[in-house]
Design an enzyme around this catalytic site. Structure first.
Site, PDB file in Angstrom:
ATOM      1  N   TYR A  50      -0.716   7.562   0.044  1.00  0.00           N
ATOM      2  CA  TYR A  50      -0.691   7.286  -1.400  1.00  0.00           C
ATOM      3  C   TYR A  50      -0.701   8.588  -2.215  1.00  0.00           C
ATOM      4  CZ  TYR A  50      -2.187   2.536   0.012  1.00  0.00           C
ATOM      5  OH  TYR A  50      -2.303   1.298   0.602  1.00  0.00           O
ATOM      6  N   LYS A  75      -6.465   5.609   5.374  1.00  0.00           N
ATOM      7  CA  LYS A  75      -5.594   5.128   6.456  1.00  0.00           C
ATOM      8  C   LYS A  75      -4.772   6.256   7.044  1.00  0.00           C
ATOM      9  CE  LYS A  75      -5.132   0.962   3.613  1.00  0.00           C
ATOM     10  NZ  LYS A  75      -4.967   1.398   2.224  1.00  0.00           N
TER      11      LYS A  75
HETATM   12  P1  NDP Z   1      -1.800  -6.266  -6.135  1.00  0.00           P
HETATM   13  O1  NDP Z   1      -1.483  -7.625  -5.611  1.00  0.00           O
HETATM   14  O2  NDP Z   1      -3.209  -5.829  -6.288  1.00  0.00           O
HETATM   15  O3  NDP Z   1      -1.011  -6.182  -7.520  1.00  0.00           O
HETATM   16  C1  NDP Z   1      -1.034  -5.072  -8.347  1.00  0.00           C
HETATM   17  C2  NDP Z   1      -0.134  -5.428  -9.534  1.00  0.00           C
HETATM   18  O4  NDP Z   1      -0.739  -6.485 -10.287  1.00  0.00           O
HETATM   19  C3  NDP Z   1       0.061  -4.279 -10.461  1.00  0.00           C
HETATM   20  O5  NDP Z   1       1.396  -4.350 -10.926  1.00  0.00           O
HETATM   21  C4  NDP Z   1      -0.910  -4.558 -11.606  1.00  0.00           C
HETATM   22  O6  NDP Z   1      -0.411  -4.042 -12.805  1.00  0.00           O
HETATM   23  C5  NDP Z   1      -0.939  -6.070 -11.629  1.00  0.00           C
HETATM   24  N1  NDP Z   1      -2.239  -6.597 -12.077  1.00  0.00           N
HETATM   25  C6  NDP Z   1      -3.463  -6.186 -11.678  1.00  0.00           C
HETATM   26  N2  NDP Z   1      -4.426  -6.892 -12.303  1.00  0.00           N
HETATM   27  C7  NDP Z   1      -3.795  -7.784 -13.102  1.00  0.00           C
HETATM   28  C8  NDP Z   1      -4.266  -8.770 -13.989  1.00  0.00           C
HETATM   29  N3  NDP Z   1      -5.565  -8.984 -14.159  1.00  0.00           N
HETATM   30  N4  NDP Z   1      -3.344  -9.518 -14.656  1.00  0.00           N
HETATM   31  C9  NDP Z   1      -2.013  -9.315 -14.473  1.00  0.00           C
HETATM   32  N5  NDP Z   1      -1.524  -8.383 -13.642  1.00  0.00           N
HETATM   33  C10 NDP Z   1      -2.411  -7.618 -12.958  1.00  0.00           C
HETATM   34  O7  NDP Z   1      -0.976  -5.220  -5.236  1.00  0.00           O
HETATM   35  P2  NDP Z   1      -1.303  -3.927  -4.395  1.00  0.00           P
HETATM   36  O8  NDP Z   1      -0.120  -3.659  -3.576  1.00  0.00           O
HETATM   37  O9  NDP Z   1      -1.779  -2.829  -5.247  1.00  0.00           O
HETATM   38  O10 NDP Z   1      -2.491  -4.381  -3.406  1.00  0.00           O
HETATM   39  C11 NDP Z   1      -3.860  -4.034  -3.597  1.00  0.00           C
HETATM   40  C12 NDP Z   1      -4.265  -2.887  -2.700  1.00  0.00           C
HETATM   41  O11 NDP Z   1      -3.998  -3.199  -1.330  1.00  0.00           O
HETATM   42  C13 NDP Z   1      -3.464  -1.598  -2.920  1.00  0.00           C
HETATM   43  O12 NDP Z   1      -3.772  -0.935  -4.116  1.00  0.00           O
HETATM   44  C14 NDP Z   1      -3.803  -0.852  -1.661  1.00  0.00           C
HETATM   45  O13 NDP Z   1      -5.113  -0.321  -1.732  1.00  0.00           O
HETATM   46  C15 NDP Z   1      -3.729  -1.982  -0.629  1.00  0.00           C
HETATM   47  N6  NDP Z   1      -2.389  -2.058   0.007  1.00  0.00           N
HETATM   48  C16 NDP Z   1      -2.312  -1.828   1.365  1.00  0.00           C
HETATM   49  C17 NDP Z   1      -1.131  -1.913   2.039  1.00  0.00           C
HETATM   50  C18 NDP Z   1      -1.098  -1.693   3.496  1.00  0.00           C
HETATM   51  O14 NDP Z   1      -0.008  -1.584   4.086  1.00  0.00           O
HETATM   52  N7  NDP Z   1      -2.237  -1.598   4.160  1.00  0.00           N
HETATM   53  C19 NDP Z   1       0.137  -2.219   1.345  1.00  0.00           C
HETATM   54  C20 NDP Z   1      -0.026  -2.467  -0.084  1.00  0.00           C
HETATM   55  C21 NDP Z   1      -1.254  -2.396  -0.699  1.00  0.00           C
HETATM   56  P3  NDP Z   1      -1.165  -2.858 -13.646  1.00  0.00           P
HETATM   57  O15 NDP Z   1      -1.534  -1.767 -12.684  1.00  0.00           O
HETATM   58  O16 NDP Z   1      -0.135  -2.459 -14.632  1.00  0.00           O
HETATM   59  O17 NDP Z   1      -2.359  -3.495 -14.272  1.00  0.00           O
END
Ligand code: NDP
Length: 276
Positions: A50, A75
């Site tokens: 990241y 990770k």
């Molecule tokens: P999420 O499902 O957490 O979604 C994040 C998105 O949702 C962003 O666009 C954010 O926008 C939006 N969002 C967040 N809160 C709200 C809300 N209350 N209302 C409306 N929209 C909202 O996706 P992630 O991929 O970030 O998953 C979470 C975590 O999982 C990651 O940050 C990471 O730590 C982990 N991860 C691990 C992976 C792996 O391969 N091990 C792969 C992907 C993620 P905004 O920021 O503009 O608010």
């Protein structure tokens, strides 16, 4: 607000709700993680790839929160998989984080084409024994890859962090993991905003019934099943909103209606074919 803790199969405890920092701009990470810590989050999920471990570390350092009150996951990136490469990779992450250990270290993707995840897993067990990480786990592992780790090493992961949201609920994997005590962590818990999860009727109806937001309802859906979850947001109001989920409970009927959204719809890569 008290976040429930889950006891992992190695005896360590993890806050069930945390803060994810995938796609949090490295230049903004210190401020954003600082806001999350101020909102009450004590569990941060990052990764070497990241590019924002330094910002996470700076936010932790300036928060003044005692280290033993925080749970930090990072990770091992795919290019660092191997018997001798895992240790320097974790040491570099610790340097960037400004920590002497993390709480959880994960193999980020299995990368079956490399065929190095078994020896990498043995290396992670050594890193745990050396105290560089308290717990070890995997991410994006299928049942077959987990089974191979168990058969060839006998070391059971504490967690498997996988894509999981209402349209991709991973029921078969969770049923396999549960008797082994492998806890499920959900990534993309809000579907990464890639489909209109928050507008689904089952979610919207529950939100209206509880005076909650659709995102809060989806986070409750995860928590009420015992899933470990760390939604990401770069927006202060949403960071606060996503943590404010302990004042209501979804009914069995509401949980079942959201369960009904499962349709095998991934928003991310397939671990069997991903080659990044
Ligand atoms: P999420 O499902 O957490 O979604 C994040 C998105 O949702 C962003 O666009 C954010 O926008 C939006 N969002 C967040 N809160 C709200 C809300 N209350 N209302 C409306 N929209 C909202 O996706 P992630 O991929 O970030 O998953 C979470 C975590 O999982 C990651 O940050 C990471 O730590 C982990 N991860 C691990 C992976 C792996 O391969 N091990 C792969 C992907 C993620 P905004 O920021 O503009 O608010």
């Amino acid at each position: 607000m008290t976040v429930p803790h889950i006891t992992l199969n190695d005896g360590h405890r993890i806050p069930q709700l945390g803060f994810g920092v995938f796609r949090v701009d490295p230049a903004e990470t210190e401020r954003i993680v600082g806001e999350a810590l101020e909102a009450g989050y004590r569990h941060i999920d990052t990764a070497a790839v990241y590019g924002n471990e330094e910002g996470v570390g700076r936010a932790i350092a300036s928060s003044g929160i005692p280290r033993d009150e925080l749970f930090v996951t990072t990770k091992l990136w795919n290019s660092e998989q191997g018997r001798d490469t895992a240790r320097p990779a974790l040491e570099a992450s610790l340097e960037r984080l400004g920590l002497d250990h993390v709480d959880l270290y994960l193999i980020h993707w299995p990368r079956p084409d490399l065929d190095r995840y078994v020896e990498t897993w043995q290396a992670l067990a050594s890193l745990r024994d050396a105290g560089l990480t308290r717990s070890i786990g995997v991410s994006n592992f299928t049942i077959a890859y987990l089974q191979r780790l168990l058969d060839e090493t006998g070391v059971v992961p504490a967690v498997n962090q996988v894509e999981l949201h209402p349209a991709f609920a991973q029921r078969e994997l969770r049923a396999f993991q549960e008797p082994l005590g492998i806890h499920t962590e959900a990534w993309g818990p809000l579907g990464q905003g890639k489909y209109d999860l928050l507008a689904e009727k089952a979610v919207a109806d529950a939100a209206a019934a509880h005076g909650a937001t659709p995102a809060q309802v989806v986070i409750r859906w995860h928590l009420q099943q015992g899933i470990i979850v760390f939604p990401k947001s770069s927006t202060r109001d949403r960071i606060v909103e996503n943590f404010d989920v302990f004042g209501f409970e979804l009914t069995d009927a509401e949980m079942a209606a959201i369960d009904g959204l499962d349709r095998g719809q991934r928003v991310g890569a397939d671990p069997e074919t991903a080659t990044f």
